[in-house]
Design a protein around this motif. Sequence first.
Motif, PDB file in Angstrom:
ATOM      1  N   ALA A   2       0.831  -1.190   0.000  1.00 33.86           N
ATOM      2  CA  ALA A   2       0.000   0.000   0.000  1.00 33.86           C
ATOM      3  C   ALA A   2       0.874   1.252   0.000  1.00 33.86           C
ATOM      4  O   ALA A   2       1.985   1.264   0.505  1.00 33.86           O
ATOM      5  N   GLU A   3       0.326   2.304  -0.595  1.00 32.35           N
ATOM      6  CA  GLU A   3       1.028   3.591  -0.588  1.00 32.35           C
ATOM      7  C   GLU A   3       1.130   4.088   0.850  1.00 32.35           C
ATOM      8  O   GLU A   3       0.145   4.094   1.597  1.00 32.35           O
ATOM      9  N   PRO A   4       2.306   4.501   1.302  1.00 33.74           N
ATOM     10  CA  PRO A   4       2.456   4.937   2.702  1.00 33.74           C
ATOM     11  C   PRO A   4       1.598   6.155   3.012  1.00 33.74           C
ATOM     12  O   PRO A   4       1.452   7.062   2.194  1.00 33.74           O
ATOM     13  N   ASP A   5       1.014   6.155   4.203  1.00 34.25           N
ATOM     14  CA  ASP A   5       0.348   7.358   4.700  1.00 34.25           C
ATOM     15  C   ASP A   5       1.409   8.402   5.023  1.00 34.25           C
ATOM     16  O   ASP A   5       2.514   8.076   5.447  1.00 34.25           O
ATOM     17  N   GLU A   6       1.081   9.665   4.826  1.00 32.94           N
ATOM     18  CA  GLU A   6       1.992  10.718   5.271  1.00 32.94           C
ATOM     19  C   GLU A   6       2.084  10.726   6.793  1.00 32.94           C
ATOM     20  O   GLU A   6       3.153  10.918   7.371  1.00 32.94           O
ATOM     21  N   ARG A 157       5.056   7.622   6.510  1.00 31.94           N
ATOM     22  CA  ARG A 157       6.274   8.427   6.594  1.00 31.94           C
ATOM     23  C   ARG A 157       6.503   8.905   8.031  1.00 31.94           C
ATOM     24  O   ARG A 157       7.634   9.097   8.447  1.00 31.94           O
TER      25      ARG A 157
END
Length: 233
Positions: A2-6, A157
């Motif tokens: 999954a795309e990392p959460d900020e 992040r």
Amino acid sequence: MAEPDELLFMIDVDDTLLDNDRFAVDLTERLDMAFGKEECERYWRIYDERRESLGYADYLGTLQTFRFQNADEPNLLQMSQFLLDYPFAERLYPHALAVVRHLRVMGGAIVLSDGDIVFQPHKIRRSGLWDAVEGRVLVYLHKERMLDVVQRHFPARRYVMLDDKPHLLAAMKRRLGDQLTTVFVRQGHYAAKAASLEIDPAPDMAVDRIGDLLGFARSDFEASAPALRTGDG
């Protein structure tokens, strides 16, 4: 992957979002009423022994052991029903669900709890917290030792951990460093016991009540090394 959460908020349950101390009081009153003071005290002795040996609260396992020296089967069955039917949604601290919604506006949010694999998820579901984070729930024996796994399941992040136990926050901070902002929620008996202790590293932030976080903005959590901030009230 999954795309990392900020920004990902990791939120404890017991005495952070939910008044587990009140649950313990209600359980004590029910045990006393059903079995008497001596047997009630024996239940809690078994509980303490199992918590020491297992490393987590085991209410159901304690009841299983408790039955070996108590033949009052009808009352035992009523106690099991009491545990399973307990109204945990009524034990959420004021504004707890609003705080979860507020945090989700600012970033991702998960429930990260210690506990057994049956009763703790059951409690999280009955309280409404499971649905509040759309099933993004992790339950471990020692969550502070599972941060690599947490990061694999929920990459981000930057992380923020909200908990009532400052020694756990310190252990997590030592593992993740400046990638983690720690928030000490000063509720419940664990937080009260920690008031006189020197915690190193100290929490990055502290609030007296979970509802105080409604006054925080995303920028309060994003600095690489946030200064201690204490919530109003």
